[in-house]
Design an enzyme around this catalytic site. Structure first.
Site, PDB file in Angstrom:
ATOM      1  N   TYR A 112     -10.982   1.931 -16.058  1.00  0.00           N
ATOM      2  CA  TYR A 112      -9.727   1.599 -16.773  1.00  0.00           C
ATOM      3  C   TYR A 112      -9.868   2.138 -18.199  1.00  0.00           C
ATOM      4  O   TYR A 112     -10.263   1.426 -19.104  1.00  0.00           O
ATOM      5  CB  TYR A 112      -9.563   0.084 -16.747  1.00  0.00           C
ATOM      6  CG  TYR A 112      -8.278  -0.482 -17.333  1.00  0.00           C
ATOM      7  CD1 TYR A 112      -7.193   0.321 -17.696  1.00  0.00           C
ATOM      8  CD2 TYR A 112      -8.150  -1.852 -17.505  1.00  0.00           C
ATOM      9  CE1 TYR A 112      -6.033  -0.239 -18.214  1.00  0.00           C
ATOM     10  CE2 TYR A 112      -6.996  -2.423 -18.018  1.00  0.00           C
ATOM     11  CZ  TYR A 112      -5.940  -1.608 -18.377  1.00  0.00           C
ATOM     12  OH  TYR A 112      -4.795  -2.160 -18.894  1.00  0.00           O
ATOM     13  N   ARG A 163      -9.260  -5.398 -24.564  1.00  0.00           N
ATOM     14  CA  ARG A 163      -8.297  -4.370 -24.995  1.00  0.00           C
ATOM     15  C   ARG A 163      -7.326  -4.922 -26.028  1.00  0.00           C
ATOM     16  O   ARG A 163      -6.741  -4.165 -26.781  1.00  0.00           O
ATOM     17  CB  ARG A 163      -7.461  -3.897 -23.794  1.00  0.00           C
ATOM     18  CG  ARG A 163      -8.247  -3.223 -22.701  1.00  0.00           C
ATOM     19  CD  ARG A 163      -7.362  -3.005 -21.468  1.00  0.00           C
ATOM     20  NE  ARG A 163      -6.173  -2.249 -21.767  1.00  0.00           N
ATOM     21  CZ  ARG A 163      -6.117  -0.939 -21.833  1.00  0.00           C
ATOM     22  NH1 ARG A 163      -7.201  -0.222 -21.634  1.00  0.00           N
ATOM     23  NH2 ARG A 163      -4.991  -0.322 -22.109  1.00  0.00           N
ATOM     24  N   GLU A 165       9.094  -3.410 -14.734  1.00  0.00           N
ATOM     25  CA  GLU A 165       7.825  -3.003 -14.110  1.00  0.00           C
ATOM     26  C   GLU A 165       7.310  -4.108 -13.186  1.00  0.00           C
ATOM     27  O   GLU A 165       7.059  -5.228 -13.639  1.00  0.00           O
ATOM     28  CB  GLU A 165       6.836  -2.752 -15.252  1.00  0.00           C
ATOM     29  CG  GLU A 165       5.669  -1.911 -14.907  1.00  0.00           C
ATOM     30  CD  GLU A 165       4.931  -1.477 -16.191  1.00  0.00           C
ATOM     31  OE1 GLU A 165       5.569  -0.950 -17.126  1.00  0.00           O
ATOM     32  OE2 GLU A 165       3.712  -1.698 -16.229  1.00  0.00           O
ATOM     33  N   ARG A 216      -4.313  -1.357  -8.429  1.00  0.00           N
ATOM     34  CA  ARG A 216      -2.969  -1.892  -8.591  1.00  0.00           C
ATOM     35  C   ARG A 216      -2.038  -0.719  -8.808  1.00  0.00           C
ATOM     36  O   ARG A 216      -2.378   0.255  -9.506  1.00  0.00           O
ATOM     37  CB  ARG A 216      -2.876  -2.814  -9.817  1.00  0.00           C
ATOM     38  CG  ARG A 216      -3.417  -4.175  -9.607  1.00  0.00           C
ATOM     39  CD  ARG A 216      -2.839  -4.903  -8.444  1.00  0.00           C
ATOM     40  NE  ARG A 216      -1.724  -5.789  -8.775  1.00  0.00           N
ATOM     41  CZ  ARG A 216      -1.048  -6.470  -7.870  1.00  0.00           C
ATOM     42  NH1 ARG A 216      -1.326  -6.336  -6.591  1.00  0.00           N
ATOM     43  NH2 ARG A 216      -0.066  -7.279  -8.248  1.00  0.00           N
ATOM     44  N   ARG A 242      -4.966 -11.486 -34.206  1.00  0.00           N
ATOM     45  CA  ARG A 242      -5.056 -11.346 -35.660  1.00  0.00           C
ATOM     46  C   ARG A 242      -4.585 -12.602 -36.365  1.00  0.00           C
ATOM     47  O   ARG A 242      -3.583 -13.204 -35.968  1.00  0.00           O
ATOM     48  CB  ARG A 242      -4.193 -10.184 -36.138  1.00  0.00           C
ATOM     49  CG  ARG A 242      -4.547  -8.889 -35.479  1.00  0.00           C
ATOM     50  CD  ARG A 242      -4.176  -7.709 -36.354  1.00  0.00           C
ATOM     51  NE  ARG A 242      -4.421  -6.478 -35.638  1.00  0.00           N
ATOM     52  CZ  ARG A 242      -3.509  -5.844 -34.927  1.00  0.00           C
ATOM     53  NH1 ARG A 242      -2.276  -6.307 -34.862  1.00  0.00           N
ATOM     54  NH2 ARG A 242      -3.809  -4.739 -34.290  1.00  0.00           N
ATOM     55  N   ASP A 254      -8.292   4.532 -21.537  1.00  0.00           N
ATOM     56  CA  ASP A 254      -7.085   5.025 -22.198  1.00  0.00           C
ATOM     57  C   ASP A 254      -7.134   6.547 -22.299  1.00  0.00           C
ATOM     58  O   ASP A 254      -8.168   7.177 -22.063  1.00  0.00           O
ATOM     59  CB  ASP A 254      -6.979   4.425 -23.607  1.00  0.00           C
ATOM     60  CG  ASP A 254      -6.587   2.955 -23.551  1.00  0.00           C
ATOM     61  OD1 ASP A 254      -5.916   2.555 -22.585  1.00  0.00           O
ATOM     62  OD2 ASP A 254      -6.952   2.210 -24.482  1.00  0.00           O
ATOM     63  N   ARG A 284       6.844  -6.489 -17.425  1.00  0.00           N
ATOM     64  CA  ARG A 284       7.389  -6.008 -18.699  1.00  0.00           C
ATOM     65  C   ARG A 284       8.592  -5.110 -18.461  1.00  0.00           C
ATOM     66  O   ARG A 284       8.825  -4.624 -17.347  1.00  0.00           O
ATOM     67  CB  ARG A 284       6.330  -5.297 -19.534  1.00  0.00           C
ATOM     68  CG  ARG A 284       5.688  -4.102 -18.893  1.00  0.00           C
ATOM     69  CD  ARG A 284       4.530  -3.558 -19.772  1.00  0.00           C
ATOM     70  NE  ARG A 284       3.859  -2.456 -19.099  1.00  0.00           N
ATOM     71  CZ  ARG A 284       2.761  -1.864 -19.536  1.00  0.00           C
ATOM     72  NH1 ARG A 284       2.196  -2.252 -20.664  1.00  0.00           N
ATOM     73  NH2 ARG A 284       2.217  -0.876 -18.865  1.00  0.00           N
TER      74      ARG A 284
HETATM   75  N1  UDP Z   1      -2.076  -9.061 -20.919  1.00  0.00           N
HETATM   76  C1  UDP Z   1      -1.528 -10.340 -20.787  1.00  0.00           C
HETATM   77  N2  UDP Z   1      -0.331 -10.607 -21.409  1.00  0.00           N
HETATM   78  C2  UDP Z   1       0.339  -9.681 -22.108  1.00  0.00           C
HETATM   79  C3  UDP Z   1      -0.213  -8.376 -22.262  1.00  0.00           C
HETATM   80  C4  UDP Z   1      -1.411  -8.110 -21.633  1.00  0.00           C
HETATM   81  O1  UDP Z   1      -2.092 -11.197 -20.139  1.00  0.00           O
HETATM   82  O2  UDP Z   1       1.434  -9.996 -22.641  1.00  0.00           O
HETATM   83  C5  UDP Z   1      -3.373  -8.804 -20.248  1.00  0.00           C
HETATM   84  C6  UDP Z   1      -3.161  -8.308 -18.802  1.00  0.00           C
HETATM   85  O3  UDP Z   1      -4.224  -8.779 -18.013  1.00  0.00           O
HETATM   86  C7  UDP Z   1      -3.217  -6.813 -18.982  1.00  0.00           C
HETATM   87  C8  UDP Z   1      -4.292  -6.650 -20.058  1.00  0.00           C
HETATM   88  O4  UDP Z   1      -4.072  -7.781 -20.916  1.00  0.00           O
HETATM   89  O5  UDP Z   1      -3.574  -6.158 -17.779  1.00  0.00           O
HETATM   90  C9  UDP Z   1      -4.256  -5.348 -20.830  1.00  0.00           C
HETATM   91  O6  UDP Z   1      -2.989  -5.206 -21.439  1.00  0.00           O
HETATM   92  P1  UDP Z   1      -2.465  -3.781 -21.958  1.00  0.00           P
HETATM   93  O7  UDP Z   1      -1.205  -4.019 -22.713  1.00  0.00           O
HETATM   94  O8  UDP Z   1      -3.593  -3.091 -22.639  1.00  0.00           O
HETATM   95  O9  UDP Z   1      -2.160  -3.092 -20.542  1.00  0.00           O
HETATM   96  P2  UDP Z   1      -1.622  -1.631 -20.123  1.00  0.00           P
HETATM   97  O10 UDP Z   1      -0.660  -1.154 -21.170  1.00  0.00           O
HETATM   98  O11 UDP Z   1      -2.839  -0.765 -19.909  1.00  0.00           O
HETATM   99  O12 UDP Z   1      -0.926  -1.951 -18.830  1.00  0.00           O
END
Ligand code: UDP
Length: 385
Positions: free
Chosen positions: A347, A171, A299, A246, A175, A349, A276
């Site tokens: 999972y 996901r 969160e 989760r 870059r 979007d 976060r």
């Molecule tokens: N992830 C991580 N560090 C970060 C952001 C994401 O390890 O700073 C990993 C984590 O396992 C997460 C996954 O990447 O569940 C997908 O992140 P995304 O931001 O797509 O999650 P969402 O917004 O769906 O919670």
């Protein structure tokens, strides 16, 4: 007259109901919650007027023009560019990992080509990564993995990264330029008045009846077909056990002024329990603030209990086996179609949910018109991501 039941008024259920209604089918849409839009639900904070993403930040992004043209019909959407940062060991970095992140992290001033070679030396080559950890080590190497992914992922999912599918990491882009756009899709937008108004507009159709606060299990009416967007394990009364999810708990903080300077700040350090923080007003930058009070949510991921809202399908090895058994049970049913994040234990979007519902509506409408039963799954939950 063909009347169908759509269980669930989230994005999946609403897109499906709208499409079926426009194809001439009468739909009863029920949801046990008191609001539509499922986990995309947004509503105003009573004191500040800030639009709150009640189940955490949701950003709509897609490359699929059909999906974009569909959602645009149901309200005004404004261009939005998501910006995420991460605080790691007292320093702030740009996400997703890009050239600025790499140069700041390693205290370097590398060009893109230099950085590619530098990171490649650190990566653990793996032609076929079997899990999240292998995928991450192959993509970013040990130091970046340790700082940005390892602990965040363990907190988010409640298990170590080696037990999680590699697909989760796919996901996130990486870059070797200074482009820090979190999503690469052509369309990235937010509804001016929030997702709930968009879903309400989708459901505002003379062929759609909406009943909130009603669980599909408690209905006694007969329908030509049922589309179920709740959990597949729940549909079968959890008879084989519960699929792992989760859930999230949010802790609210109110501050004067700007708390984060961006919509989302990630906290990957192991010592902090939260993953976060979201500063909601930055998710709707076009809205004029009513006061200088800002609403911030911390969160905390946690295991989903029997009554918690489901957020993320866990899909550990045990869950995959259980899912296979539920899918086998489901395939013996007629008059029933599963869809959505919970119905297919996927999972996905928002844009993928819309795509799946549009596809399901097309196939289901054809079948119903021919007097046949639509398939139990239009998208196979067992297909590898
Ligand atoms: N992830 C991580 N560090 C970060 C952001 C994401 O390890 O700073 C990993 C984590 O396992 C997460 C996954 O990447 O569940 C997908 O992140 P995304 O931001 O797509 O999650 P969402 O917004 O769906 O919670």
């Amino acid at each position: 007259m063909t009347r169908v039941l759509v269980a669930g008024a989230g994005f999946s259920g609403a897109v499906l109901a709208r499409s079926l209604a426009e194809s001439g089918f009468d739909c009863l849409v029920v949801d046990e919650r008191s609001h539509v839009a499922g986990n995309c639900h947004t509503s105003e904070d009573a004191d500040t007027g800030i639009l709150i993403h009640r189940y955490g930040p949701h950003i709509f992004h897609t490359d699929d023009e059909d999906i974009w043209n569909f959602v645009r019909r149901f309200g005004e959407w404004l261009p939005y560019r998501h910006s995420v940062h991460a605080t790691v060991k007292g320093r702030v970095f740009n996400l997703p990992i890009n050239l600025l992140t790499i140069n700041q992290f390693f205290h370097t001033a590398m060009t893109p080509e230099e950085a590619k070679a530098f990171v490649a030396k650190r990566c653990v080559t793996n032609a076929n990564p079997a899990n999240f950890q292998e995928q991450a080590l192959a993509m970013v190497g040990q130091e970046l993995y340790e700082a940005f992914f390892c602990h965040y992922t363990a907190k988010q999912w409640g298990v170590e990264a080696e037990h999680l599918p590699a697909s989760i990491l796919k996901r996130l882009p990486m870059r070797f330029s200074y482009d820090s756009n979190y999503f690469h899709h052509r369309q990235q937008a937010m509804p001016r008045h929030g997702y709930t108004e968009v879903v309400e507009a989708m459901l505002a159709h003379p062929r759609i009846e909406l009943r909130l606060g009603v669980a599909a299990e408690n209905l006694s009416e007969m329908f030509a077909h049922t589309f179920y967007t709740g959990g597949i394990d729940r549909y079968f009364g959890y008879s084989l056990g519960r699929l792992g999810y989760r859930s999230l708990r949010f802790e609210e903080i109110r501050v004067r002024g700007d708390a984060l300077g961006c919509p989302v700040m990630n906290f990957p350090d192991a010592e902090l329990a939260w993953t976060r923080m979201t500063e909601h007003r930055h998710l709707s930058p076009w809205r004029k603030p009513r006061s200088d009070v800002s609403v911030v949510w911390k969160e905390f991921p946690e295991a989903a209990g029997p009554n918690s809202p489901m957020f993320y399908p866990l899909r550990l090895a045990r869950d995959e086996q259980l899912l296979e058994s539920y899918v086998a049970l489901a395939r013996n049913q007629t008059g029933l179609t599963f869809l959505g994040r919970l119905g297919c234990y996927a999972y996905i979007d928002m844009d993928a949910a819309v795509r799946r519902s549009l596809d399901t509506a097309t196939i289901a409408a054809q079948a119903l018109r021919a007097g046949a039963s639509p398939p139990v799954f239009v998208h196979d939950p067992l297909a590898k991501a």
